[in-house]
Design a protein around this motif. Sequence first.
Motif, mmCIF file in Angstrom:
data_model
loop_
_atom_site.group_PDB
_atom_site.id
_atom_site.type_symbol
_atom_site.label_atom_id
_atom_site.label_comp_id
_atom_site.label_asym_id
_atom_site.label_seq_id
_atom_site.Cartn_x
_atom_site.Cartn_y
_atom_site.Cartn_z
ATOM 1 N N THR A 1 0.868 -1.185 0.000
ATOM 2 C CA THR A 1 0.000 0.000 0.000
ATOM 3 C C THR A 1 0.904 1.235 0.000
ATOM 4 O O THR A 1 2.074 1.122 -0.314
ATOM 5 C CB THR A 1 -0.924 -0.027 1.236
ATOM 6 O OG1 THR A 1 -0.209 -0.570 2.311
ATOM 7 C CG2 THR A 1 -2.154 -0.850 0.972
ATOM 8 N N SER B 1 1.938 5.172 -1.415
ATOM 9 C CA SER B 1 1.865 5.895 -2.698
ATOM 10 C C SER B 1 2.562 5.163 -3.844
ATOM 11 O O SER B 1 2.112 5.246 -4.996
ATOM 12 C CB SER B 1 2.540 7.262 -2.560
ATOM 13 O OG SER B 1 2.020 7.968 -1.484
ATOM 14 N N SER B 2 3.661 4.486 -3.540
ATOM 15 C CA SER B 2 4.526 3.999 -4.627
ATOM 16 C C SER B 2 3.825 3.125 -5.663
ATOM 17 O O SER B 2 4.088 3.279 -6.860
ATOM 18 C CB SER B 2 5.730 3.249 -4.045
ATOM 19 O OG SER B 2 6.419 4.062 -3.144
ATOM 20 N N ASP C 1 1.034 -5.606 4.813
ATOM 21 C CA ASP C 1 0.925 -5.198 6.211
ATOM 22 C C ASP C 1 -0.422 -4.548 6.494
ATOM 23 O O ASP C 1 -1.199 -4.273 5.566
ATOM 24 C CB ASP C 1 2.074 -4.247 6.590
ATOM 25 C CG ASP C 1 2.475 -3.305 5.457
ATOM 26 O OD1 ASP C 1 1.611 -2.971 4.619
ATOM 27 O OD2 ASP C 1 3.643 -2.914 5.401
ATOM 28 N N GLY D 1 7.301 -1.173 -1.720
ATOM 29 C CA GLY D 1 7.835 0.185 -1.685
ATOM 30 C C GLY D 1 8.993 0.173 -0.708
ATOM 31 O O GLY D 1 9.316 -0.863 -0.113
ATOM 32 N N HIS E 1 12.819 0.741 5.400
ATOM 33 C CA HIS E 1 12.008 -0.467 5.644
ATOM 34 C C HIS E 1 11.417 -1.021 4.353
ATOM 35 O O HIS E 1 11.247 -0.298 3.365
ATOM 36 C CB HIS E 1 10.906 -0.211 6.693
ATOM 37 C CG HIS E 1 9.797 0.702 6.276
ATOM 38 N ND1 HIS E 1 9.135 1.533 7.163
ATOM 39 C CD2 HIS E 1 9.185 0.913 5.075
ATOM 40 C CE1 HIS E 1 8.194 2.201 6.526
ATOM 41 N NE2 HIS E 1 8.198 1.851 5.254
ATOM 42 N N GLY F 1 7.893 -3.625 3.672
ATOM 43 C CA GLY F 1 6.797 -3.896 4.574
ATOM 44 C C GLY F 1 6.942 -2.869 5.691
ATOM 45 O O GLY F 1 7.406 -1.744 5.467
ATOM 46 N N ARG G 1 0.511 12.040 6.316
ATOM 47 C CA ARG G 1 -0.190 12.710 5.213
ATOM 48 C C ARG G 1 -1.522 12.029 4.884
ATOM 49 O O ARG G 1 -2.390 12.640 4.273
ATOM 50 C CB ARG G 1 0.700 12.796 3.967
ATOM 51 C CG ARG G 1 1.011 11.459 3.297
ATOM 52 C CD ARG G 1 2.116 11.649 2.241
ATOM 53 N NE ARG G 1 2.294 10.504 1.361
ATOM 54 C CZ ARG G 1 2.962 9.396 1.696
ATOM 55 N NH1 ARG G 1 3.484 9.268 2.912
ATOM 56 N NH2 ARG G 1 3.097 8.402 0.821
ATOM 57 N N LYS H 1 13.519 9.173 -1.449
ATOM 58 C CA LYS H 1 13.860 7.751 -1.333
ATOM 59 C C LYS H 1 15.323 7.470 -1.699
ATOM 60 O O LYS H 1 15.781 6.334 -1.567
ATOM 61 C CB LYS H 1 12.949 6.905 -2.239
ATOM 62 C CG LYS H 1 11.459 7.014 -1.927
ATOM 63 C CD LYS H 1 11.132 6.436 -0.571
ATOM 64 C CE LYS H 1 9.697 6.635 -0.169
ATOM 65 N NZ LYS H 1 8.742 5.825 -0.893
HETATM 66 C C1 F6R Z 1 3.169 -0.367 2.561
HETATM 67 C C2 F6R Z 1 4.477 -0.729 3.086
HETATM 68 C C3 F6R Z 1 5.589 0.283 3.186
HETATM 69 C C4 F6R Z 1 5.587 1.291 2.049
HETATM 70 C C5 F6R Z 1 6.707 2.298 2.260
HETATM 71 C C6 F6R Z 1 6.708 3.355 1.179
HETATM 72 O O1 F6R Z 1 2.327 -1.484 2.522
HETATM 73 O O2 F6R Z 1 4.679 -1.832 3.467
HETATM 74 O O3 F6R Z 1 6.821 -0.388 3.222
HETATM 75 O O4 F6R Z 1 5.744 0.623 0.829
HETATM 76 O O5 F6R Z 1 6.560 2.909 3.506
HETATM 77 O O6 F6R Z 1 5.545 4.101 1.261
HETATM 78 P P1 F6R Z 1 5.128 5.079 0.100
HETATM 79 O O7 F6R Z 1 4.958 4.264 -1.113
HETATM 80 O O8 F6R Z 1 3.820 5.685 0.551
HETATM 81 O O9 F6R Z 1 6.227 6.062 -0.020
#
Ligand code: F6R
Length: 255
Positions: free
Chosen positions: A37, A39-40, A66, A131, A137, A139, A166, A201
């Motif tokens: 889940t 944004s990515s 998660d 992501g 991290h 997950g 956010r 990132k």
């Molecule tokens: C989400 C997850 C996290 C996100 C990571 C990046 O299920 O496990 O590892 O992938 O925090 O989040 P975003 O994509 O919102 O930058």
Amino acid sequence: MAEVIIAADEAEGSQLAADIVASLIRAKPGTVLGVATGSSPLALYERLAAQKHTLDMTSIRAFALDEYVGIAPTHPQSYRDALRRTFTQPLGLSADAVQVPDGDPETLDRAGEEYEQKIVEAGGIDLQILGIGTGGHIGFNEPGSSLASLTRVKTLTPQTRADNARFFDSVDDVPVHCVTQGIGTILRARQLLLLAFGANKAAALAAAVEGPITSSTPASAIQLHPFVTVMVDEPAAQELRHADYYRYAYIHRPS
Ligand code: F6R
């Protein structure tokens, strides 16, 4: 080594990532996806959904990475509901095609083991979409997570809670705990597809792809997996020491 693809921008990277997922679904009816889940992966899911009239996705099943602890499954920021809006419904899947860890505080002692069991019963995850957090991290395996860990409860770092604020009214509303697939769980997937877009990132991505394998950067565990694609845009790639080689290797990839 992971294949690192440096796309011009998030739109191109998401399309290339969607092409990877679509070709697997085409090759293997009943594909089991691991879905992130945040944004990515959003544009990837949109691009997959755009193919639903030409690609039969009705037989795929999915497992979320998660879930937050202590927010109702119907809460708009629960990962169950986020996936319903961004993945399950747009792709035309039935609700029971997508499993999410159980974040109910009353049953947390069973949540990890039950989730692992469901993944095994589904035949394992074919492709895990990931992501990366700004703290490294995957997950919600925060720094210090065992590289052999399985699905379990974790405490989110203040940085992760601030990053995810956010999506909530305030950082205080972001849950402190989650149930997350472990790094060992993620490494059992047959293929990994890690997405990283944006300059925020860049440091975590470089540490994950080119740094030492260490629980201080949980995403560095992807270096242990034999089949990984890392899909990034230019801003996320800016701290990669071997970016020129990745571009060269992509142009000259074996057919
Ligand atoms: C989400 C997850 C996290 C996100 C990571 C990046 O299920 O496990 O590892 O992938 O925090 O989040 P975003 O994509 O919102 O930058």
